[in-house]
Design a protein around this motif. Structure first.
Motif, PDB file in Angstrom:
ATOM      1  N   TYR A 136      39.285  37.408  31.743  1.00 36.71           N
ATOM      2  CA  TYR A 136      40.515  38.098  32.115  1.00 36.71           C
ATOM      3  C   TYR A 136      41.089  37.442  33.361  1.00 36.71           C
ATOM      4  O   TYR A 136      40.362  37.202  34.337  1.00 36.71           O
ATOM      5  N   VAL A 137      42.367  37.148  33.301  1.00 38.76           N
ATOM      6  CA  VAL A 137      43.034  36.392  34.357  1.00 38.76           C
ATOM      7  C   VAL A 137      44.073  37.271  35.050  1.00 38.76           C
ATOM      8  O   VAL A 137      44.906  37.890  34.390  1.00 38.76           O
ATOM      9  N   TYR A 138      43.993  37.326  36.363  1.00 42.18           N
ATOM     10  CA  TYR A 138      45.004  37.988  37.187  1.00 42.18           C
ATOM     11  C   TYR A 138      45.725  36.905  37.993  1.00 42.18           C
ATOM     12  O   TYR A 138      45.079  36.043  38.595  1.00 42.18           O
ATOM     13  N   LEU A 139      47.043  36.972  38.035  1.00 44.54           N
ATOM     14  CA  LEU A 139      47.834  36.076  38.868  1.00 44.54           C
ATOM     15  C   LEU A 139      48.434  36.891  40.009  1.00 44.54           C
ATOM     16  O   LEU A 139      48.987  37.968  39.777  1.00 44.54           O
ATOM     17  N   ARG A 140      48.333  36.382  41.228  1.00 46.29           N
ATOM     18  CA  ARG A 140      48.846  37.112  42.382  1.00 46.29           C
ATOM     19  C   ARG A 140      49.552  36.170  43.344  1.00 46.29           C
ATOM     20  O   ARG A 140      49.072  35.049  43.601  1.00 46.29           O
ATOM     21  N   VAL A 141      50.690  36.598  43.890  1.00 49.81           N
ATOM     22  CA  VAL A 141      51.437  35.811  44.867  1.00 49.81           C
ATOM     23  C   VAL A 141      50.722  35.916  46.217  1.00 49.81           C
ATOM     24  O   VAL A 141      50.661  36.984  46.818  1.00 49.81           O
ATOM     25  N   PRO A 181      49.172  42.260  35.368  1.00 48.39           N
ATOM     26  CA  PRO A 181      48.022  42.947  34.766  1.00 48.39           C
ATOM     27  C   PRO A 181      47.007  41.907  34.278  1.00 48.39           C
ATOM     28  O   PRO A 181      47.288  40.704  34.248  1.00 48.39           O
ATOM     29  N   ALA A 182      45.836  42.388  33.885  1.00 52.95           N
ATOM     30  CA  ALA A 182      44.825  41.476  33.358  1.00 52.95           C
ATOM     31  C   ALA A 182      45.324  40.826  32.068  1.00 52.95           C
ATOM     32  O   ALA A 182      45.821  41.490  31.166  1.00 52.95           O
ATOM     33  N   ILE A 183      45.206  39.506  31.993  1.00 53.85           N
ATOM     34  CA  ILE A 183      45.589  38.749  30.804  1.00 53.85           C
ATOM     35  C   ILE A 183      44.303  38.310  30.098  1.00 53.85           C
ATOM     36  O   ILE A 183      43.482  37.591  30.676  1.00 53.85           O
ATOM     37  N   PHE A 211      44.983  32.401  40.939  1.00 55.50           N
ATOM     38  CA  PHE A 211      44.516  32.722  39.586  1.00 55.50           C
ATOM     39  C   PHE A 211      43.089  33.249  39.725  1.00 55.50           C
ATOM     40  O   PHE A 211      42.177  32.504  40.076  1.00 55.50           O
ATOM     41  N   TYR A 212      42.911  34.535  39.468  1.00 56.04           N
ATOM     42  CA  TYR A 212      41.595  35.166  39.577  1.00 56.04           C
ATOM     43  C   TYR A 212      41.066  35.428  38.169  1.00 56.04           C
ATOM     44  O   TYR A 212      41.717  36.101  37.376  1.00 56.04           O
ATOM     45  N   VAL A 213      39.900  34.891  37.878  1.00 55.25           N
ATOM     46  CA  VAL A 213      39.346  34.963  36.522  1.00 55.25           C
ATOM     47  C   VAL A 213      38.008  35.692  36.569  1.00 55.25           C
ATOM     48  O   VAL A 213      37.148  35.389  37.397  1.00 55.25           O
ATOM     49  N   THR A 214      37.830  36.652  35.648  1.00 54.86           N
ATOM     50  CA  THR A 214      36.607  37.448  35.629  1.00 54.86           C
ATOM     51  C   THR A 214      36.239  37.811  34.195  1.00 54.86           C
ATOM     52  O   THR A 214      37.123  37.941  33.346  1.00 54.86           O
ATOM     53  N   PRO A 215      34.947  37.987  33.906  1.00 51.05           N
ATOM     54  CA  PRO A 215      34.546  38.493  32.586  1.00 51.05           C
ATOM     55  C   PRO A 215      34.732  39.994  32.455  1.00 51.05           C
ATOM     56  O   PRO A 215      34.570  40.554  31.379  1.00 51.05           O
ATOM     57  N   GLY A 218      38.274  45.392  34.012  1.00 48.64           N
ATOM     58  CA  GLY A 218      38.725  46.531  34.791  1.00 48.64           C
ATOM     59  C   GLY A 218      38.678  46.338  36.296  1.00 48.64           C
ATOM     60  O   GLY A 218      38.813  47.308  37.038  1.00 48.64           O
ATOM     61  N   GLU A 219      38.470  45.128  36.790  1.00 55.64           N
ATOM     62  CA  GLU A 219      38.291  44.909  38.214  1.00 55.64           C
ATOM     63  C   GLU A 219      39.300  43.912  38.761  1.00 55.64           C
ATOM     64  O   GLU A 219      39.023  42.724  38.881  1.00 55.64           O
ATOM     65  N   PRO A 220      40.506  44.366  39.094  1.00 55.38           N
ATOM     66  CA  PRO A 220      41.478  43.448  39.703  1.00 55.38           C
ATOM     67  C   PRO A 220      41.025  43.038  41.093  1.00 55.38           C
ATOM     68  O   PRO A 220      40.272  43.759  41.753  1.00 55.38           O
ATOM     69  N   PRO A 221      41.473  41.871  41.570  1.00 55.94           N
ATOM     70  CA  PRO A 221      41.077  41.431  42.907  1.00 55.94           C
ATOM     71  C   PRO A 221      41.732  42.297  43.974  1.00 55.94           C
ATOM     72  O   PRO A 221      42.938  42.559  43.935  1.00 55.94           O
ATOM     73  N   THR A 222      40.939  42.770  44.918  1.00 56.09           N
ATOM     74  CA  THR A 222      41.457  43.553  46.036  1.00 56.09           C
ATOM     75  C   THR A 222      40.834  43.041  47.311  1.00 56.09           C
ATOM     76  O   THR A 222      39.624  42.784  47.375  1.00 56.09           O
ATOM     77  N   GLY A 223      41.653  42.865  48.323  1.00 53.82           N
ATOM     78  CA  GLY A 223      41.144  42.411  49.608  1.00 53.82           C
ATOM     79  C   GLY A 223      40.605  40.997  49.587  1.00 53.82           C
ATOM     80  O   GLY A 223      39.797  40.621  50.429  1.00 53.82           O
TER      81      GLY A 223
END
Length: 227
Positions: A136-141, A181-183, A211-215, A218-223
């Motif tokens: 799952y990939v999250y993109l953040r500015v 959102p998670a992609i 680009f934050y990638v996780t298996p 339900g866990e978006p990157p925070t902090g």
């Protein structure tokens, strides 16, 4: 000196010594980091940026993406320029095609509206697809000053499916902290990156997207703040 004064002075020194004393209880942590090469990453699964124009040998392993790398830009005489960072994956593990940790893209445009399609890809590759779940990939500015030169600056993301490229997310590059959102990204598939800019003023606009990638979905990157 009066003996009582002397005894009082000695007592005060003793008391101060007790107050200033510090007692430490000691605990510790040790760590070992084993670093393997990009060929090992290919076997177990890795993600990174790529272009099938820069590495035609990726065809057959990942979808064709980054097809407008080096495309000419009308009005400036420049081309879409992308400089990759460090190699993080070799595709296949014995081959000479690569996924990269980062890219630095340069777009020379004039005032007006621009749509730059498929300037690079972001893929998830593994040597074997047996029992491999999607990531799952999250993109953040992470940083931006695009508001100084554009009334609209949007990163548009497409996901490759059996029917072709399908829109999955957009990211406002003028909005610090904006996040998709998670992609869901299946193994041996990829994301296509497009850029829309409505340039309203001359100057230099810059942005950084993490680009934050996780298996775990339900866990978006925070902090998280990376260099």
């Amino acid at each position: 000196m009066d003996r009582r004064i002397l005894l009082l002075s000695v007592g005060l020194v003793a008391m101060l010594a007790v107050v200033n004393a510090t007692v430490f209880t000691y605990r510790w942590l040790t760590g070992t980091v084993l670093v393997y090469g990009p060929e090992a990453a290919a076997v177990h699964g890795c993600v990174g940026f790529y272009s099938t124009v820069a590495h035609p040998g990726l065809a057959g392993y990942l979808p064709s993406a980054g097809t407008n790398l080096n495309a000419p830009i009308l009005g400036t005489g420049a081309t879409v320029t992308v400089t990759p960072g460090d190699i993080v994956c070799r595709v296949p593990s014995t081959g000479m095609n690569y996924l990269y940790e980062s890219i630095s893209a340069l777009f020379n445009v004039t005032v007006g509206s621009w749509y730059i399609q498929d300037f690079y890809g972001f893929g998830y590759y593994a040597e074997s697809t047996t029992a491999r779940n999607p990531v799952y990939v999250y993109l953040r500015v992470e940083s931006t000053n695009m508001s100084s030169v554009a009334t609209n600056a949007t990163l548009i993301v497409y996901n490759y499916t059996a029917t072709g490229w399908v829109f999955v997310a957009s990211l406002d590059l003028r909005n610090l902290g904006a996040m998709t959102p998670a992609i869901s990204l299946p193994v041996n598939s990829s994301l296509r990156l497009d850029l829309y800019i409505d340039a309203s003023a001359t100057g230099t606009g810059a942005f950084k997207v993490g680009f934050y990638v996780t298996p775990e979905s339900g866990e978006p990157p925070t902090g998280v703040l990376l260099p």
